[in-house]
Design a protein around this motif. Structure first.
Motif, mmCIF file in Angstrom:
data_model
loop_
_atom_site.group_PDB
_atom_site.id
_atom_site.type_symbol
_atom_site.label_atom_id
_atom_site.label_comp_id
_atom_site.label_asym_id
_atom_site.label_seq_id
_atom_site.Cartn_x
_atom_site.Cartn_y
_atom_site.Cartn_z
ATOM 1 N N LYS A 98 0.824 -1.204 0.000
ATOM 2 C CA LYS A 98 0.000 0.000 0.000
ATOM 3 C C LYS A 98 0.858 1.254 0.000
ATOM 4 N N SER A 99 1.902 1.271 0.805
ATOM 5 C CA SER A 99 2.774 2.446 0.875
ATOM 6 C C SER A 99 4.108 2.061 1.503
ATOM 7 N N GLY A 100 5.072 2.958 1.368
ATOM 8 C CA GLY A 100 6.373 2.779 2.002
ATOM 9 C C GLY A 100 7.406 2.147 1.096
ATOM 10 N N THR A 101 8.667 2.508 1.359
ATOM 11 C CA THR A 101 9.766 1.964 0.564
ATOM 12 C C THR A 101 10.932 1.509 1.426
ATOM 13 N N THR A 102 10.769 1.574 2.742
ATOM 14 C CA THR A 102 11.845 1.125 3.631
ATOM 15 C C THR A 102 11.285 0.159 4.672
ATOM 16 N N LEU A 103 12.178 -0.454 5.410
ATOM 17 C CA LEU A 103 11.802 -1.446 6.413
ATOM 18 C C LEU A 103 10.970 -0.852 7.540
ATOM 19 N N THR A 104 11.059 0.446 7.747
ATOM 20 C CA THR A 104 10.361 1.063 8.874
ATOM 21 C C THR A 104 9.073 1.793 8.509
ATOM 22 N N ASP A 105 8.744 1.884 7.222
ATOM 23 C CA ASP A 105 7.542 2.653 6.874
ATOM 24 C C ASP A 105 6.612 1.987 5.855
ATOM 25 N N PHE A 106 6.742 0.698 5.606
ATOM 26 C CA PHE A 106 5.882 0.052 4.603
ATOM 27 C C PHE A 106 4.544 -0.362 5.219
ATOM 28 N N CYS A 107 3.557 -0.511 4.347
ATOM 29 C CA CYS A 107 2.226 -0.953 4.759
ATOM 30 C C CYS A 107 1.702 -1.909 3.683
#
Length: 123
Positions: A98-107
């Motif tokens: 759904k969103s995010g491109t790093t290990l700490t902000d993806f969904c």
């Protein structure tokens, strides 16, 4: 009321035994049908509720599995693509990033028949 019905049933049973009749009286059959109707009225809504809960839990599990796939890909410095979730897309369930491109902000989102569930640190 209960005693009256029990007395009637006992009297009918005694009358049938005296006359040599076998089988059930109409009142006994009606009572059985009423009891079955009450049980069905309780069981059907309960079953429908359980079925809805199971579908929601299945979506949550698919989203969590997708989040694990995405986390593993980001941890290995690999891009997450639609092919990453290909094995999770079964039984009309569609798992997507759904969103995010790093290990700490993806969904990750799992969807089926208009219902959705999400999982991941960026949700």
């Amino acid at each position: 009321m209960r005693a009256t019905v029990q007395n009637y049933i006992r009297a009918e049973r005694e009358r049938r035994e005296e006359n040599g009749e076998k089988g059930f009286s109409l009142i006994e059959l009606i009572i059985v049908v009423v009891i079955l109707g009450i049980l069905a009225a309780i069981a059907i809504p309960t079953f429908i509720s359980i079925q809805g809960t199971a579908e929601t839990n299945a979506l949550k599990a698919s989203a969590a599995n997708g989040a694990s796939v995405a986390a593993a890909a980001y941890a290995n410095n690999t891009a997450v693509t639609a092919d990453s979730f290909k094995s999770l897309n079964t039984d009309s369930v569609v798992v997507t990033l759904k969103s995010g491109t790093t290990l700490t902000d993806f969904c990750v989102q799992a969807a089926k028949n208009g219902k959705t569930q999400t999982s991941g640190p960026g949700c």
